[in-house]
Design a protein around this motif. Structure first.
Motif, PDB file in Angstrom:
ATOM      1  N   MET A   1       0.961  -1.108   0.026  1.00  0.00           N
ATOM      2  CA  MET A   1       0.011   0.027   0.060  1.00  0.00           C
ATOM      3  C   MET A   1       0.913   1.184   0.031  1.00  0.00           C
ATOM      4  O   MET A   1       1.641   1.314   0.655  1.00  0.00           O
ATOM      5  N   GLN A   2       0.624   2.102  -0.866  1.00  0.00           N
ATOM      6  CA  GLN A   2       1.203   3.383  -1.081  1.00  0.00           C
ATOM      7  C   GLN A   2       0.445   4.577  -0.010  1.00  0.00           C
ATOM      8  O   GLN A   2      -0.736   4.555  -0.276  1.00  0.00           O
ATOM      9  N   VAL A   3       1.220   5.035   0.636  1.00  0.00           N
ATOM     10  CA  VAL A   3       0.643   6.167   1.432  1.00  0.00           C
ATOM     11  C   VAL A   3       1.371   7.782   1.021  1.00  0.00           C
ATOM     12  O   VAL A   3       2.664   7.673   1.305  1.00  0.00           O
TER      13      VAL A   3
ATOM     14  N   GLU B   1       5.726  10.062  10.063  1.00  0.00           N
ATOM     15  CA  GLU B   1       5.862   8.558  10.175  1.00  0.00           C
ATOM     16  C   GLU B   1       4.676   7.773  11.024  1.00  0.00           C
ATOM     17  O   GLU B   1       4.825   6.443  10.574  1.00  0.00           O
ATOM     18  N   LEU B   2       4.571   8.240  11.857  1.00  0.00           N
ATOM     19  CA  LEU B   2       3.362   7.902  12.918  1.00  0.00           C
ATOM     20  C   LEU B   2       2.000   7.442  11.932  1.00  0.00           C
ATOM     21  O   LEU B   2       1.599   6.305  11.988  1.00  0.00           O
ATOM     22  N   ALA B   3       1.645   8.332  11.067  1.00  0.00           N
ATOM     23  CA  ALA B   3       0.429   8.294  10.472  1.00  0.00           C
ATOM     24  C   ALA B   3       0.802   7.097   9.165  1.00  0.00           C
ATOM     25  O   ALA B   3      -0.118   6.405   8.890  1.00  0.00           O
ATOM     26  N   GLN B   4       1.750   6.993   8.567  1.00  0.00           N
ATOM     27  CA  GLN B   4       2.120   6.034   7.659  1.00  0.00           C
ATOM     28  C   GLN B   4       2.135   4.603   8.509  1.00  0.00           C
ATOM     29  O   GLN B   4       1.765   3.703   7.839  1.00  0.00           O
ATOM     30  N   SER B   5       2.829   4.233   9.416  1.00  0.00           N
ATOM     31  CA  SER B   5       2.855   3.155  10.108  1.00  0.00           C
ATOM     32  C   SER B   5       1.487   2.704  10.681  1.00  0.00           C
ATOM     33  O   SER B   5       1.132   1.674  10.610  1.00  0.00           O
ATOM     34  N   ARG B   6       0.714   3.664  11.213  1.00  0.00           N
ATOM     35  CA  ARG B   6      -0.681   3.367  11.780  1.00  0.00           C
ATOM     36  C   ARG B   6      -1.493   2.982  10.564  1.00  0.00           C
ATOM     37  O   ARG B   6      -2.356   2.145  10.815  1.00  0.00           O
ATOM     38  N   LEU B   7      -1.499   3.746   9.434  1.00  0.00           N
ATOM     39  CA  LEU B   7      -2.319   3.307   8.208  1.00  0.00           C
ATOM     40  C   LEU B   7      -1.895   1.993   7.744  1.00  0.00           C
ATOM     41  O   LEU B   7      -2.798   1.056   7.491  1.00  0.00           O
ATOM     42  N   LYS B   8      -0.934   1.798   7.481  1.00  0.00           N
ATOM     43  CA  LYS B   8      -0.247   0.364   7.090  1.00  0.00           C
ATOM     44  C   LYS B   8      -0.892  -0.615   7.935  1.00  0.00           C
ATOM     45  O   LYS B   8      -1.042  -1.669   7.501  1.00  0.00           O
ATOM     46  N   ALA B   9      -0.416  -0.649   9.313  1.00  0.00           N
ATOM     47  CA  ALA B   9      -1.003  -1.434  10.265  1.00  0.00           C
ATOM     48  C   ALA B   9      -2.568  -1.717  10.238  1.00  0.00           C
ATOM     49  O   ALA B   9      -3.087  -2.846  10.311  1.00  0.00           O
ATOM     50  N   ALA B  10      -3.445  -0.733  10.488  1.00  0.00           N
ATOM     51  CA  ALA B  10      -4.628  -0.709  10.433  1.00  0.00           C
ATOM     52  C   ALA B  10      -5.516  -1.221   9.071  1.00  0.00           C
ATOM     53  O   ALA B  10      -6.247  -1.931   9.077  1.00  0.00           O
ATOM     54  N   LEU B  11      -4.851  -0.844   7.862  1.00  0.00           N
ATOM     55  CA  LEU B  11      -5.280  -1.470   6.644  1.00  0.00           C
ATOM     56  C   LEU B  11      -4.593  -2.554   5.982  1.00  0.00           C
ATOM     57  O   LEU B  11      -4.739  -2.746   4.858  1.00  0.00           O
ATOM     58  N   GLN B  12      -3.929  -3.381   6.738  1.00  0.00           N
ATOM     59  CA  GLN B  12      -2.958  -4.587   6.366  1.00  0.00           C
ATOM     60  C   GLN B  12      -3.937  -5.472   5.672  1.00  0.00           C
ATOM     61  O   GLN B  12      -3.566  -6.004   4.802  1.00  0.00           O
ATOM     62  N   ARG B  13      -5.060  -5.873   6.318  1.00  0.00           N
ATOM     63  CA  ARG B  13      -5.751  -6.865   5.933  1.00  0.00           C
ATOM     64  C   ARG B  13      -6.578  -6.446   4.624  1.00  0.00           C
ATOM     65  O   ARG B  13      -7.124  -7.190   3.759  1.00  0.00           O
ATOM     66  N   LEU B  14      -6.764  -5.176   4.470  1.00  0.00           N
ATOM     67  CA  LEU B  14      -7.341  -4.608   3.102  1.00  0.00           C
ATOM     68  C   LEU B  14      -6.450  -3.988   2.161  1.00  0.00           C
ATOM     69  O   LEU B  14      -6.816  -3.493   1.234  1.00  0.00           O
ATOM     70  N   SER B  15      -5.212  -4.193   2.164  1.00  0.00           N
ATOM     71  CA  SER B  15      -4.177  -3.723   1.496  1.00  0.00           C
ATOM     72  C   SER B  15      -4.528  -4.055   0.051  1.00  0.00           C
ATOM     73  O   SER B  15      -4.174  -3.288  -0.968  1.00  0.00           O
TER      74      SER B  15
ATOM     75  N   ARG C   1      -7.221  -4.288  -1.452  1.00  0.00           N
ATOM     76  CA  ARG C   1      -8.503  -3.586  -1.937  1.00  0.00           C
ATOM     77  C   ARG C   1      -8.277  -1.894  -1.986  1.00  0.00           C
ATOM     78  O   ARG C   1      -9.040  -1.502  -2.389  1.00  0.00           O
ATOM     79  N   VAL C   2      -7.342  -1.643  -1.104  1.00  0.00           N
ATOM     80  CA  VAL C   2      -6.824  -0.295  -0.824  1.00  0.00           C
ATOM     81  C   VAL C   2      -5.400  -0.048  -1.217  1.00  0.00           C
ATOM     82  O   VAL C   2      -4.663   0.077  -0.209  1.00  0.00           O
ATOM     83  N   PRO C   3      -5.196   0.014  -2.442  1.00  0.00           N
ATOM     84  CA  PRO C   3      -3.811   0.314  -2.944  1.00  0.00           C
ATOM     85  C   PRO C   3      -3.010   1.465  -2.642  1.00  0.00           C
ATOM     86  O   PRO C   3      -1.867   1.448  -2.358  1.00  0.00           O
ATOM     87  N   ARG C   4      -3.642   2.610  -2.325  1.00  0.00           N
ATOM     88  CA  ARG C   4      -3.173   4.091  -2.152  1.00  0.00           C
ATOM     89  C   ARG C   4      -4.091   4.776  -1.120  1.00  0.00           C
ATOM     90  O   ARG C   4      -5.358   4.806  -1.285  1.00  0.00           O
ATOM     91  N   VAL C   5      -3.417   5.507  -0.286  1.00  0.00           N
ATOM     92  CA  VAL C   5      -3.927   6.352   0.770  1.00  0.00           C
ATOM     93  C   VAL C   5      -3.268   8.015   0.785  1.00  0.00           C
ATOM     94  O   VAL C   5      -2.158   7.754   0.749  1.00  0.00           O
TER      95      VAL C   5
ATOM     96  N   ARG D   1      -7.690  14.751   6.335  1.00  0.00           N
ATOM     97  CA  ARG D   1      -8.533  14.248   5.069  1.00  0.00           C
ATOM     98  C   ARG D   1      -7.741  13.080   4.869  1.00  0.00           C
ATOM     99  O   ARG D   1      -6.791  13.221   4.222  1.00  0.00           O
ATOM    100  N   LEU D   2      -8.682  12.038   4.600  1.00  0.00           N
ATOM    101  CA  LEU D   2      -8.006  10.944   4.242  1.00  0.00           C
ATOM    102  C   LEU D   2      -8.790  10.428   2.805  1.00  0.00           C
ATOM    103  O   LEU D   2      -9.983  10.334   2.773  1.00  0.00           O
ATOM    104  N   GLU D   3      -8.112  10.187   2.104  1.00  0.00           N
ATOM    105  CA  GLU D   3      -8.544   9.819   0.430  1.00  0.00           C
ATOM    106  C   GLU D   3      -8.198   8.447   0.457  1.00  0.00           C
ATOM    107  O   GLU D   3      -6.833   8.071   0.362  1.00  0.00           O
ATOM    108  N   LEU D   4      -8.936   7.400   0.361  1.00  0.00           N
ATOM    109  CA  LEU D   4      -8.790   6.131   0.165  1.00  0.00           C
ATOM    110  C   LEU D   4      -9.141   5.544  -1.184  1.00  0.00           C
ATOM    111  O   LEU D   4     -10.321   5.555  -1.564  1.00  0.00           O
ATOM    112  N   HIS D   5      -8.254   5.351  -1.857  1.00  0.00           N
ATOM    113  CA  HIS D   5      -8.363   4.943  -3.239  1.00  0.00           C
ATOM    114  C   HIS D   5      -8.475   3.564  -3.303  1.00  0.00           C
ATOM    115  O   HIS D   5      -7.553   2.658  -3.281  1.00  0.00           O
TER     116      HIS D   5
END
Length: 113
Positions: free
Chosen positions: A1-3, A17-31, A33-37, A56-60
């Motif tokens: 997943m690209q952040v 850095e905190l946002a990137q690591s939290r997003l990758k951990a939280a969306l790991q099982r949906l990675s 289906r969600v290739p870019r945030v 603002r989070l844009e989940l593609h």
């Protein structure tokens, strides 16, 4: 997943850095289906303070288009956490509604023609 992280506010960069690591951990099982945030942080009032930190989070997503979640708080971390919590509640419901494949994938193996 690209952040992707976008912010013009000087102190919001500390959250990168905190946002990137939290997003990758939280969306790991949906990675898959969600290739870019894209994370956008902005401060409306500048250094004056108050409840003006926007996240603002844009989940593609693959198949469901782009999902946008917003949050406003007095601190960067709170705004990001609230937006992430909303996205985690919304995404599974949204992705579950997508139509399944009309024809199942064929298994390739010894018994395949």
């Amino acid at each position: 997943m690209q952040v992707l992280f976008k912010s013009r506010a000087p102190h919001a960069g500390d959250l990168r850095e905190l946002a990137q690591s939290r997003l990758k951990a939280a969306l790991q099982r949906l990675s898959s289906r969600v290739p870019r945030v894209t994370v956008q942080l902005s401060d409306v009032n500048g250094p004056r303070g108050g409840v003006d930190k926007h996240c603002r989070l844009e989940l593609h997503t693959a198949g469901a288009g782009t999902v946008i979640v917003r949050s406003v708080a007095s601190q960067w971390r709170t705004a990001f956490d609230d937006a992430l919590a909303r996205a985690l509640r919304l995404l599974p419901r949204l992705l579950h509604r997508l139509p399944r494949r009309a024809t199942p994938l064929r298994r390739l193996g010894a018994d395949a023609p």
